[in-house]
Write an enzyme that holds these catalytic residues in place. Structure first.
Site, mmCIF file in Angstrom:
data_model
loop_
_atom_site.group_PDB
_atom_site.id
_atom_site.type_symbol
_atom_site.label_atom_id
_atom_site.label_comp_id
_atom_site.label_asym_id
_atom_site.label_seq_id
_atom_site.Cartn_x
_atom_site.Cartn_y
_atom_site.Cartn_z
ATOM 1 C CB THR A 184 -53.927 -38.333 -4.699
ATOM 2 O OG1 THR A 184 -52.817 -37.674 -4.069
ATOM 3 C CG2 THR A 184 -55.211 -37.985 -3.379
ATOM 4 C CD GLU A 334 -55.503 -34.030 -3.298
ATOM 5 O OE1 GLU A 334 -54.639 -33.706 -4.135
ATOM 6 O OE2 GLU A 334 -55.285 -34.752 -2.404
HETATM 7 P P1 AMP Z 1 -49.726 -34.915 -6.560
HETATM 8 O O1 AMP Z 1 -51.204 -34.790 -6.103
HETATM 9 O O2 AMP Z 1 -49.054 -36.124 -6.688
HETATM 10 O O3 AMP Z 1 -49.638 -34.304 -8.052
HETATM 11 O O4 AMP Z 1 -48.846 -34.101 -5.472
HETATM 12 C C1 AMP Z 1 -49.181 -32.731 -5.153
HETATM 13 C C2 AMP Z 1 -47.675 -32.566 -4.185
HETATM 14 O O5 AMP Z 1 -46.748 -32.464 -4.905
HETATM 15 C C3 AMP Z 1 -48.142 -30.951 -3.676
HETATM 16 O O6 AMP Z 1 -48.990 -30.964 -2.681
HETATM 17 C C4 AMP Z 1 -46.688 -30.676 -3.223
HETATM 18 O O7 AMP Z 1 -46.284 -31.462 -1.893
HETATM 19 C C5 AMP Z 1 -45.800 -31.406 -4.159
HETATM 20 N N1 AMP Z 1 -45.554 -30.467 -5.328
HETATM 21 C C6 AMP Z 1 -46.183 -30.035 -6.581
HETATM 22 N N2 AMP Z 1 -45.522 -29.371 -7.318
HETATM 23 C C7 AMP Z 1 -44.537 -28.867 -6.560
HETATM 24 C C8 AMP Z 1 -43.391 -27.724 -6.667
HETATM 25 N N3 AMP Z 1 -43.310 -27.153 -7.796
HETATM 26 N N4 AMP Z 1 -42.610 -27.452 -5.676
HETATM 27 C C9 AMP Z 1 -42.809 -28.383 -4.570
HETATM 28 N N5 AMP Z 1 -43.497 -29.326 -4.170
HETATM 29 C C10 AMP Z 1 -44.401 -29.310 -5.093
#
Ligand code: AMP
Length: 557
Positions: A184, A334
């Site tokens: 990530t 995570e």
């Molecule tokens: P990733 O590790 O790339 O899957 O990103 C995770 C991050 O994406 C989270 O900590 C949020 O900041 C953002 N995120 C994931 N799902 C949502 C959602 N439904 N609404 C707003 N932000 C989200």
């Protein structure tokens, strides 16, 4: 009760025996037309065949000398072959390391080296990357190419499978050993690895399937558009395998037209992707309806949306114009990723104003996940947990059996904190929780920009920009974008006597070091950038200052 280890082979054995006739459909690239556009071809197989080949892959890796705990990387799109890797690699005790296909080559190589991958399985679509990967990743011993045309010195996936012995015996696996890993984007510095254990993979699959989670059962046909390199496609390949749902993969064809056609043709009942994908689909559904040729999506029960916030307007548009329901979920690399899902409590109609407002929230935690809100440091240097009242905002903490307890190689320890003897992961999201448990993301404390579901590191761009002779200070912030959700805007303070170098020069300056879609849409010059007490840029103030900003001449991704 019996202490039966929760391992990926139990999933593989389930599809091999119970669901062997269920279909696995993939949209593969068959070549290019005269105009250079990719031509798609539908490939059909079954779970039984996928399981058989996954076992051959497991054998082949063993014969190549791969040992339990070794990392085997994949650089591949969503397809039945990637599913074989999902099932076969962890089942022989190695770690499936899915690598993001959209990174700058330097970053890809950094990740392969950091993970110390011994084998790379790469789709022929990315064959052009092989020479430089080979030159720069000394720990990589074998490169296996999926699809025809692998360069010399690589192994052909099909030949390897055909030659491997079919009588593979599963090794003894500890459910706590790693089955898979994903990197990530780090808020500061390099990407960080997250290891998923066999146990967390199985538990996450069981927790994702129920009705009030993603509602996946044997009668479903599921199309995960979210890439298989992104948090294991939200765990869906494993969830579907546990539940016996048929799977459809659209490979590199995620535009609105391809998605709409596949949903209709394959009678998909559940699909999953980031808001950018659904905006593309909505435009195509609107177009088709206006042209008097609407798609028949009568089998489609829900479109899972996550990765970025699903705007209420998008949720309403799908429901009111096409009778389709978005199911809003939140999670992270995570957290494997499912943390929350927004489904309606009894008595609240999906199509009421209250229902729409709840769907625009990220939802309630799935069983076994706990969430907490934490204050910033108080004046006397403490932190405290905050009320779940629907309006107090705090740093969102998560814990649970599929939440990471550390990063690979023990990096990023500051993200893991102990509160009253319990370990929590600090998500970097700023959220509220209401009395009913609905979580609503309000902001992000991590210094990253999320564009089309993928991260852009503002810090990396800032450091690069500050190396330009005309630039004294650079702060890169997210601006709202109707298509990509967020895009980067660079805010610059110039060195005395310097002129704005101009969009073209700054883009050319950054281009060699970043993937094209990372480059800022605009470069704005200001007199000064607000700085907080700890000497950091106050990005929130900058974001307020540039709220509603639109970049003229927005760069294409
Ligand atoms: P990733 O590790 O790339 O899957 O990103 C995770 C991050 O994406 C989270 O900590 C949020 O900041 C953002 N995120 C994931 N799902 C949502 C959602 N439904 N609404 C707003 N932000 C989200």
């Amino acid at each position: 009760m019996m202490d039966v280890p929760l391992t990926v082979p139990t999933i593989l054995e389930r599809v091999r025996t119970l669901y062997r006739d269920r279909e696995v459909v993939s949209l593969l690239m068959a070549g290019r037309d005269q105009g250079g556009a990719p031509v798609a071809q539908v490939h059909r197989t079954t779970y039984g065949e996928v399981a058989r080949r996954a076992l051959h892959l497991a054998s082949a890796l063993k014969e190549l000398g791969v040992r339990p705990g070794d990392r085997v990387a994949t650089l591949a799109v969503n397809s039945y072959r990637h599913l074989e890797a999902y099932l076969g690699i962890p089942s022989m005790g190695a770690v499936l390391h899915t690598v993001n296909i959209r990174l700058h080559p330097d970053q890809t190589q950094w990740i392969l080296n950091h993970a110390e991958d011994r084998v790379l399985i790469v789709e022929n679509l990315f064959a052009a990357m092989i020479p430089s990967i080979r030159a720069n990743c000394p720990k990589l011993e074998h490169i296996i190419v999926m699809g025809a045309g692998g360069p010399e010195g690589t192994l052909d996936y099909e030949t390897l499978l055909a030659q491997a012995s079919g009588d593979f015996e599963y090794p003894d696996l500890d459910e706590r050993q790693a089955a898979a890993m994903c990197y990530t984007s780090g808020t500061t510095g390099n990407p960080k690895g997250v290891l998923y254990s066999h146990r967390s993979t199985v538990l996450h699959s069981l927790a994702s399937a129920p009705k009030d989670a993603l509602n996946v059962g044997e009668r479903d046909v599921v199309m995960a558009i979210v890439p298989m390199f992104h948090v294991n496609a939200w765990g869906l390949p494993y969830t579907c395998a546990v539940a016996g749902a048929a799977q459809v993969f659209c490979g590199m064809f995620s535009d609105g037209v391809s998605v709409a056609r596949m949903l209709e043709q394959e009678k998909v009942s559940i699909t999953a992707g980031v808001p950018t994908i659904w905006m593309g689909l909505l435009a195509e559904l609107d177009r088709a309806r206006e042209a008097g040729q609407p798609y028949d999506l009568s089998r489609l029960e829900s479109l899972v949306v996550g990765g970025s916030a699903a705007p209420e307007a998008l949720i309403r548009a799908f429901q009111t114009r096409h009778g389709l329901t978005l199911r809003h979920a939140w999670g992270m690399t995570e957290t494997h990723p499912i943390g929350t899902v927004s489904v309606m409590p009894p008595g609240v109609s999906l199509t009421s104003d209250e229902g729409y407002a709840l769907q625009a929230k990220q939802g309630r935690r799935v069983p076994l996940v706990e969430l907490e809100l934490l204050s910033d440091l108080t004046d006397d240097g403490r932190v405290e947990t905050l009320p779940h009242d629907g309006h107090t905002m705090g740093r969102l903490l998560a814990r649970g059996p599929w939440v990471a307890s550390s990063y690979y190689k023990g990096e990023g320890q500051a993200n893991f904190i102990e509160l009253s003897g319990k370990l929590w992961f600090d998500t970097g999201d700023i959220a509220t929780l209401d009395e009913r448990g609905y979580m609503h993301i309000q902001d992000r404390s991590k210094d990253l920009i999320k564009s089309g579901g993928e991260w852009i590191s503002s810090v990396d761009l800032e450091n690069a920009l500050m190396a330009h002779p005309a630039v004294a200070q650079a702060a890169v912030i997210a601006i709202a974008d109707p298509k990509w959700d967020e895009r980067p805007l660079a805010v610059l303070v110039l060195r005395p006597g310097q002129q704005h170098p101009g969009h073209a020069e700054l883009t050319a300056f950054l281009a060699p070091r970043f993937a094209k879609w990372w480059l800022p849409d605009a470069y704005e010059v200001v007199q000064s950038i607000p700085i907080g007490a700890t000497g950091k840029f106050l990005k929130r103030e900058l974001r307020d200052q540039f709220a509603g900003y639109t970049a003229s001449g927005t760069a294409a991704r």
